[in-house]
Design a protein around this motif. Sequence first.
Motif, PDB file in Angstrom:
ATOM      1  N   UNK A 191     -16.078  -3.393 -10.097  1.00 49.40           N
ATOM      2  CA  UNK A 191     -16.267  -4.070  -9.333  1.00 49.40           C
ATOM      3  C   UNK A 191     -15.421  -4.832  -8.208  1.00 49.40           C
ATOM      4  N   UNK A 192     -14.549  -5.131  -8.465  1.00 48.52           N
ATOM      5  CA  UNK A 192     -13.758  -5.802  -7.861  1.00 48.52           C
ATOM      6  C   UNK A 192     -12.619  -4.858  -6.599  1.00 48.52           C
ATOM      7  N   UNK A 193     -12.454  -3.851  -7.686  1.00 50.82           N
ATOM      8  CA  UNK A 193     -11.615  -2.577  -7.173  1.00 50.82           C
ATOM      9  C   UNK A 193     -12.644  -1.904  -6.395  1.00 50.82           C
ATOM     10  N   UNK A 194     -13.586  -1.788  -6.734  1.00 51.28           N
ATOM     11  CA  UNK A 194     -14.564  -1.117  -5.410  1.00 51.28           C
ATOM     12  C   UNK A 194     -15.102  -2.303  -4.617  1.00 51.28           C
ATOM     13  N   UNK A 195     -14.826  -3.204  -4.374  1.00 50.74           N
ATOM     14  CA  UNK A 195     -15.534  -3.974  -3.006  1.00 50.74           C
ATOM     15  C   UNK A 195     -13.646  -4.133  -2.351  1.00 50.74           C
ATOM     16  N   UNK A 196     -12.459  -4.226  -2.452  1.00 48.60           N
ATOM     17  CA  UNK A 196     -11.418  -4.461  -2.089  1.00 48.60           C
ATOM     18  C   UNK A 196     -10.888  -3.097  -1.767  1.00 48.60           C
ATOM     19  N   UNK A 197     -11.139  -1.681  -2.413  1.00 45.68           N
ATOM     20  CA  UNK A 197     -11.478  -0.697  -1.386  1.00 45.68           C
ATOM     21  C   UNK A 197     -11.927  -0.241  -0.535  1.00 45.68           C
ATOM     22  N   UNK A 198     -13.242  -0.803  -0.688  1.00 48.27           N
ATOM     23  CA  UNK A 198     -13.461  -0.199   0.984  1.00 48.27           C
ATOM     24  C   UNK A 198     -13.754  -1.249   1.979  1.00 48.27           C
ATOM     25  N   UNK A 199     -12.271  -2.582   1.743  1.00 49.04           N
ATOM     26  CA  UNK A 199     -12.214  -2.892   2.091  1.00 49.04           C
ATOM     27  C   UNK A 199     -10.107  -2.808   2.931  1.00 49.04           C
ATOM     28  N   UNK A 200     -10.335  -1.470   1.862  1.00 48.11           N
ATOM     29  CA  UNK A 200      -9.239  -0.674   2.346  1.00 48.11           C
ATOM     30  C   UNK A 200      -7.905  -1.945   1.977  1.00 48.11           C
ATOM     31  N   UNK A 201      -8.091  -2.913   0.782  1.00 48.21           N
ATOM     32  CA  UNK A 201      -6.814  -3.387   0.186  1.00 48.21           C
ATOM     33  C   UNK A 201      -6.532  -2.734  -0.755  1.00 48.21           C
ATOM     34  N   UNK A 202      -5.908  -1.545  -0.943  1.00 50.37           N
ATOM     35  CA  UNK A 202      -5.748   0.001  -2.166  1.00 50.37           C
ATOM     36  C   UNK A 202      -4.905  -0.338  -2.602  1.00 50.37           C
TER      37      UNK A 202
ATOM     38  N   UNK B 108      -5.181   3.579  15.404  1.00 47.04           N
ATOM     39  CA  UNK B 108      -3.500   2.913  15.047  1.00 47.04           C
ATOM     40  C   UNK B 108      -3.417   1.654  14.454  1.00 47.04           C
ATOM     41  N   UNK B 109      -4.032   0.908  14.770  1.00 47.37           N
ATOM     42  CA  UNK B 109      -3.742  -0.101  13.831  1.00 47.37           C
ATOM     43  C   UNK B 109      -5.303  -0.554  12.594  1.00 47.37           C
ATOM     44  N   UNK B 110      -5.493   0.160  12.782  1.00 51.45           N
ATOM     45  CA  UNK B 110      -6.421   0.498  11.716  1.00 51.45           C
ATOM     46  C   UNK B 110      -5.600   1.121  10.259  1.00 51.45           C
ATOM     47  N   UNK B 111      -4.837   1.950  10.793  1.00 57.04           N
ATOM     48  CA  UNK B 111      -3.632   2.844   9.893  1.00 57.04           C
ATOM     49  C   UNK B 111      -2.549   2.026   9.546  1.00 57.04           C
ATOM     50  N   UNK B 112      -2.230   1.032  10.373  1.00 55.28           N
ATOM     51  CA  UNK B 112      -0.672  -0.389  10.157  1.00 55.28           C
ATOM     52  C   UNK B 112      -1.254  -0.802   9.305  1.00 55.28           C
ATOM     53  N   UNK B 113      -3.302  -1.432   9.203  1.00 58.16           N
ATOM     54  CA  UNK B 113      -3.421  -2.474   8.261  1.00 58.16           C
ATOM     55  C   UNK B 113      -3.603  -1.769   7.178  1.00 58.16           C
ATOM     56  N   UNK B 114      -3.910  -0.884   6.538  1.00 61.99           N
ATOM     57  CA  UNK B 114      -4.121   0.543   5.322  1.00 61.99           C
ATOM     58  C   UNK B 114      -2.913   0.146   4.919  1.00 61.99           C
ATOM     59  N   UNK B 115      -2.026   0.665   5.620  1.00 61.33           N
ATOM     60  CA  UNK B 115      -0.811   0.659   4.620  1.00 61.33           C
ATOM     61  C   UNK B 115       0.091  -0.874   4.424  1.00 61.33           C
ATOM     62  N   UNK B 116       0.157  -1.768   5.919  1.00 61.86           N
ATOM     63  CA  UNK B 116       0.274  -3.677   4.785  1.00 61.86           C
ATOM     64  C   UNK B 116      -0.296  -3.803   3.944  1.00 61.86           C
ATOM     65  N   UNK B 117      -1.772  -3.150   3.346  1.00 64.26           N
ATOM     66  CA  UNK B 117      -2.050  -3.091   2.379  1.00 64.26           C
ATOM     67  C   UNK B 117      -2.128  -2.195   1.420  1.00 64.26           C
ATOM     68  N   UNK B 118      -1.192  -1.236   1.242  1.00 64.05           N
ATOM     69  CA  UNK B 118      -0.907  -0.684   0.184  1.00 64.05           C
ATOM     70  C   UNK B 118      -1.792   0.480   0.069  1.00 64.05           C
ATOM     71  N   UNK B 119      -2.090   1.135   1.529  1.00 67.91           N
ATOM     72  CA  UNK B 119      -2.640   2.639   0.950  1.00 67.91           C
ATOM     73  C   UNK B 119      -1.175   3.736   1.489  1.00 67.91           C
ATOM     74  N   UNK B 120      -1.305   5.127   1.253  1.00 62.65           N
ATOM     75  CA  UNK B 120      -0.453   5.218   1.612  1.00 62.65           C
ATOM     76  C   UNK B 120      -0.966   6.804   1.342  1.00 62.65           C
ATOM     77  N   UNK B 121      -1.187   7.095   2.993  1.00 63.03           N
ATOM     78  CA  UNK B 121      -1.200   7.950   4.043  1.00 63.03           C
ATOM     79  C   UNK B 121      -0.634   9.739   2.855  1.00 63.03           C
ATOM     80  N   UNK B 122      -0.728  10.569   2.483  1.00 60.28           N
ATOM     81  CA  UNK B 122      -0.110  11.820   2.671  1.00 60.28           C
ATOM     82  C   UNK B 122      -0.872  13.063   3.033  1.00 60.28           C
ATOM     83  N   UNK B 123       0.764  13.946   3.783  1.00 55.83           N
ATOM     84  CA  UNK B 123       0.450  14.695   4.812  1.00 55.83           C
ATOM     85  C   UNK B 123      -0.280  15.829   4.419  1.00 55.83           C
ATOM     86  N   UNK B 124      -1.137  16.445   5.308  1.00 58.33           N
ATOM     87  CA  UNK B 124      -2.157  17.914   4.850  1.00 58.33           C
ATOM     88  C   UNK B 124      -0.820  18.200   4.434  1.00 58.33           C
TER      89      UNK B 124
END
Length: 330
Positions: free
Chosen positions: A46-57, A311-327
């Motif tokens: 449950x914590x993981x689901x909530x944190x993922x929804x907030x972008x805290x990857x 772009x702002x959201x993408x920066x936040x996502x990266x800062x929280x551990x999100x890893x964008x994957x190239x197409x």
Amino acid sequence: MAHSDARRHTAPTPSDRHAILVAAAFGSSPGAHPLPAAHGPEQNWLRAVALGGQGRYAAARAELARVRGTGGVWSSFGASTEASLLRQLGGHRAAAVLDGRALAEAGSLRTSSGSTVAARRDVGTVAARRDVGTVAARRDVDVVAAWCDAATGLAADALGRGRLAVCGSLLDRCAAALDAAESEAGEKAFVRQRIRLAWVGAESALAAGDFTRARSRADRAVELADGFGSIRHSVKSDLVRSASLTGLPDHGPAMDLAADVLARAEEHELIPLQWAAAMLLDGLGAGRDAGRVRDLDAGRVRDLDAGRVRDFCATVIRGRGGRFVALSAC
């Protein structure tokens, strides 16, 4: 004053803790943070689901690492949830590996569920049989839910790699499993799975260029989400619906709804959905030229630089551990 301070800093009871985590993952407070510590694999999930929804990857992955080693249904839920985090940022290939693992784990549990019937017959008293039956029924619902989460995830993974036929086949299998399970457990037991099925069905129709079918599936997701009680699912369903409206000659309705989704995602701190809504708006022309969109709640027109929000959201996502994957690597 001392008494009120003491009450304010009292740790939540076990029942309070569980309720807070459920509300953050699937209820009315998706932006709640910080969240109480988890006790057991269900609460880790449950914590993981909530944190993922907030972008805290990164934090979500840490919780899921604790779930993976537990085995059983929560291990399956954990694998498919981690897959969804990868898929959100373009990692369809890696997500498919985890969804496949989740499907296999849930599938083995479905195969062994027949033993619970024998267990019910072997218990002596009527009351004891009823207790065993209640536990078994809950377990059976969780197993079907986990299997459908994995199957829908695999369908989305296939869709992200252009395999529409595979996606359609998996969606059909998931729908058949839900039909069978609902005949015993009732429709309310699998509302979340039905919503996810409608999401991917709409996205598949969009990929095929069938906007009429996409709107039908998206409308179904919105209808189900309205009765489910999860703000995050409602926001995501409206995002899918706004995408389905892009097939209309006039992009105004799609832009209006996407702008509303963006505002609600921002209000509830759902960064990944805010990013996705900004991406859609940017594609519809509300980009760096500060396209004008209508605020549905206020009934007024306002300027929105969707590209800057993206772009702002993408920066936040990266800062929280999100890893964008190239197409090319998805």
